[in-house]
Write a protein that holds these residues in place. Sequence first.
Motif, mmCIF file in Angstrom:
data_model
loop_
_atom_site.group_PDB
_atom_site.id
_atom_site.type_symbol
_atom_site.label_atom_id
_atom_site.label_comp_id
_atom_site.label_asym_id
_atom_site.label_seq_id
_atom_site.Cartn_x
_atom_site.Cartn_y
_atom_site.Cartn_z
ATOM 1 N N ASP A 47 81.506 11.754 27.764
ATOM 2 C CA ASP A 47 81.756 11.032 26.316
ATOM 3 C C ASP A 47 83.030 9.889 26.199
ATOM 4 N N SER A 48 84.152 10.243 27.126
ATOM 5 C CA SER A 48 85.250 9.919 27.278
ATOM 6 C C SER A 48 84.680 8.361 28.024
ATOM 7 N N SER A 49 84.317 8.482 29.572
ATOM 8 C CA SER A 49 83.482 7.832 29.708
ATOM 9 C C SER A 49 82.386 6.530 29.214
ATOM 10 N N ASP A 50 81.728 7.114 28.314
ATOM 11 C CA ASP A 50 80.988 6.128 27.406
ATOM 12 C C ASP A 50 81.834 5.348 26.726
ATOM 13 N N HIS A 51 82.976 5.932 26.144
ATOM 14 C CA HIS A 51 84.287 4.747 25.175
ATOM 15 C C HIS A 51 85.171 4.698 26.190
ATOM 16 N N ILE A 52 85.063 4.287 27.336
ATOM 17 C CA ILE A 52 86.263 3.464 27.983
ATOM 18 C C ILE A 52 84.881 2.114 28.553
ATOM 19 N N ARG A 53 83.860 2.802 28.104
ATOM 20 C CA ARG A 53 82.553 1.418 28.684
ATOM 21 C C ARG A 53 82.506 0.828 27.680
ATOM 22 N N ALA A 54 82.636 1.241 26.330
ATOM 23 C CA ALA A 54 82.110 0.451 24.867
ATOM 24 C C ALA A 54 83.457 -0.226 24.856
ATOM 25 N N LEU A 55 84.763 -0.080 25.231
ATOM 26 C CA LEU A 55 85.546 -0.428 25.069
ATOM 27 C C LEU A 55 86.524 -1.827 26.288
ATOM 28 N N ALA A 56 85.316 -1.533 27.069
ATOM 29 C CA ALA A 56 85.275 -2.852 28.173
ATOM 30 C C ALA A 56 84.673 -3.784 28.036
ATOM 31 N N ALA A 57 83.534 -3.099 26.827
ATOM 32 C CA ALA A 57 82.265 -4.730 26.748
ATOM 33 C C ALA A 57 83.054 -5.661 25.462
ATOM 34 N N GLN A 58 83.969 -4.410 24.433
ATOM 35 C CA GLN A 58 84.545 -5.375 23.949
ATOM 36 C C GLN A 58 85.288 -6.709 24.064
ATOM 37 N N LEU A 59 86.300 -5.422 25.522
ATOM 38 C CA LEU A 59 87.385 -6.786 25.439
ATOM 39 C C LEU A 59 86.407 -8.028 26.929
ATOM 40 N N MET A 96 79.405 -10.048 34.750
ATOM 41 C CA MET A 96 78.260 -10.846 35.408
ATOM 42 C C MET A 96 77.247 -10.671 34.261
ATOM 43 N N SER A 97 77.153 -9.338 33.631
ATOM 44 C CA SER A 97 75.883 -9.069 33.399
ATOM 45 C C SER A 97 75.577 -9.294 31.698
ATOM 46 N N LEU A 98 76.610 -9.499 31.029
ATOM 47 C CA LEU A 98 76.324 -10.933 30.412
ATOM 48 C C LEU A 98 76.105 -11.455 29.967
ATOM 49 N N ASP A 99 75.541 -12.251 31.170
ATOM 50 C CA ASP A 99 74.319 -13.705 31.585
ATOM 51 C C ASP A 99 73.621 -13.306 31.289
ATOM 52 N N TRP A 100 73.398 -11.992 30.847
ATOM 53 C CA TRP A 100 71.426 -11.082 30.316
ATOM 54 C C TRP A 100 71.460 -10.243 29.638
ATOM 55 N N ARG A 101 72.439 -10.110 28.914
ATOM 56 C CA ARG A 101 72.792 -8.775 27.964
ATOM 57 C C ARG A 101 74.167 -9.245 27.087
ATOM 58 N N SER A 102 73.249 -8.761 25.682
ATOM 59 C CA SER A 102 74.754 -9.250 24.731
ATOM 60 C C SER A 102 75.810 -8.234 24.846
ATOM 61 N N SER A 103 76.801 -8.191 24.805
ATOM 62 C CA SER A 103 78.041 -7.124 24.282
ATOM 63 C C SER A 103 78.120 -6.200 23.787
ATOM 64 N N LEU A 132 75.991 -3.251 26.307
ATOM 65 C CA LEU A 132 76.450 -3.027 27.428
ATOM 66 C C LEU A 132 77.467 -2.269 26.720
ATOM 67 N N ALA A 133 77.602 -2.073 25.251
ATOM 68 C CA ALA A 133 78.800 -1.250 24.910
ATOM 69 C C ALA A 133 78.185 0.118 24.865
ATOM 70 N N VAL A 134 76.739 0.218 25.586
ATOM 71 C CA VAL A 134 75.481 1.987 25.147
ATOM 72 C C VAL A 134 75.882 1.471 26.742
ATOM 73 N N SER A 135 75.162 3.337 26.765
ATOM 74 C CA SER A 135 75.956 3.307 28.666
ATOM 75 C C SER A 135 73.980 3.087 29.003
ATOM 76 N N PRO A 136 74.459 2.770 29.725
ATOM 77 C CA PRO A 136 72.951 2.526 30.550
ATOM 78 C C PRO A 136 71.467 3.706 30.769
ATOM 79 N N PHE A 137 72.345 4.674 31.114
ATOM 80 C CA PHE A 137 71.885 5.610 31.966
ATOM 81 C C PHE A 137 72.784 7.129 30.395
ATOM 82 N N PRO A 138 72.441 6.881 28.833
ATOM 83 C CA PRO A 138 72.071 8.503 28.654
ATOM 84 C C PRO A 138 71.784 9.155 28.945
ATOM 85 N N ALA A 139 73.129 10.158 29.550
ATOM 86 C CA ALA A 139 72.896 11.910 29.449
ATOM 87 C C ALA A 139 71.759 12.612 28.249
#
Lengths: 286, 298
Positions: free
Chosen positions: B63-75, B270-277, B280-287
């Motif tokens: 969850d902590s990592s998911d939070h950081i990922r979501a924040l990074a997508a926003q940034l 790079m991913s934003l070329d294909w997917r929206s933020s 990308l804010a969501v984990s690509p491989f949710p546990a």
Amino acid sequence: MTWRDYQRLQLVSRLDDRFVSYVEAGNGPPLILIHGIPVWGYLWHGIYPELTRTHRVLIPDLPGFGFSDKADCFDRSIAAQAQMVDAWLGHLGISHATIVGHDIGGGVALRLATRFPERVERLIVMNTVCYDSWPIELMLQFGHPEAHRKLSASFAVRLLRQALKPGFASSIHRDLLEGFLAPYTTEVGKLSLIRNAAALNTNLTTEITHLLPGLRIPTLVLWGEDDRFQPVHYGERLAKDIPGSRLIRVKDARHFVMWDQPTLVTKHVLDFLDKNPSISAHTSLG
Amino acid sequence: MKKSPILEEEAERELSDIFHEIRQVFRISGVNLNFRKWATYHKFFPVLWDAIRPIAETRLFEDSSDHIRALAAQLADRLPRLKITPSVFLGESQNFQIQAALQIYHYINPKLLVITSVVEYACHHPTLSPFQPHQPDHELIPRGVPRGMYPMEMIDDPPEDLTLRKTFRDIERTLGLTDINSDYRTLALWPEYLVAAWHRLKPIVKHPQYLEAIMVLREAAQHQASDLLPRLALSDHQIDLLGRSRNDFLETTSHFTHLLPPLMLNILLMSLDWRSSQELAVSPFPAEFQSPVIGPSS
């Protein structure tokens, strides 16, 4: 065509959580070209353009090979590959097709013809594995559990490059050999190829021997007669066992018959397809 | 003297077992540079892994990592778009595979940033109250590489291709890397793509908004490490196993906490070329959720 150019042509199909890269070109009845080990769809790049004049040519990289899925944990046997080709054709809406297979791709083709006969309307096998003709010593060594540790990817590719040379009647251009082995130059690629080699199992052709006389599809057995990996007497036996099939022995050709005699091989394939027309130009499963 | 990271295929015996466990616990198809570099501290690494593992296998960490990922997508969404794909001729399968490769790193990099921040914090604050992994609120996540995850395939460094070699060295110089990351070595499987991507990324990495985003991510990871995640069970005595390499290890770890935020942003851009933020804010491989396990670790 360089392997990079060929790679750019590849499309992709997703089958559950696996993916298959393939090249598709031309219009007409579907013609599927299946490579063997240790190469990939690039094997066919010398002859396939001519075949697209009359056919919709599809060239998959079998899973675990080339630029198809190289992840862990799936069955890479020719039985599983035949199931995969069956599922892939279904995915593309192709109800039946002409199957052309070389080496273990021929083994996949024979399994398709015997296990999924409704999918195969014509069959061409070239220097194929069959009966107990395989695995050859090189592949047995390569599939050894210790191979991954003992061979670096670069060393494995050097070894394979040398080992493949006797598969050609005349000297083969270095770029072509590099292209054949390009997907296996990384550690993941090497490991995938080792897994493919470990999955080679002669039982999967011996167990369909009794089904061969029951095949009722036009069949061409094409063989580079100087093949040291798959000797031509296996082709003779195959042609004897499959009713109505014909063996064409290609002179001055070894295992990679489509590279030793590309013009002749293309001619034989086109003649066969012409003399045994497809029952329907293009049938879709809908 | 610079220690070369240990290659996965060169790991033997105990280290090979640990690398296998890293793939299972971190749910990843390969072992990233962090671990391969830490593994050069032979005596300390098994101890470190024993300390990391109880944290890394929890939902709390995911969850902590998911939070950081979501924040990074926003940034990343606030930064200029790269628009790489229109400039490179890629086939359908290549496009698919590049996206699949980006997903691996989009998944793992936030986890690496959090765990590296936890390790950094733990080394500076040796604990007397180690993490208790099997509390009822510390649900364990499923082990193993998620289905459909692309293998962590990468080219050798240095690459044979001259253009790639130059690009790698330019990336190293510009981003201050001591070793080229797995991410770039994977993307080098499609050389034209990586070269074009780097050409567009290079000016952005000096952008004030980019530099600010790095700071925000680093602080957020530090916050996760110090407040949300309990400390690693590392004692002074264990850290002493580093001997004279102690400072070197701390420097290496600190280096990773600095290079991971830009790496995350680069993968996102790079991913934003294909997917929206938003995607990308969501984990690509949710546990997946599973029943909490209470009891001794297996």
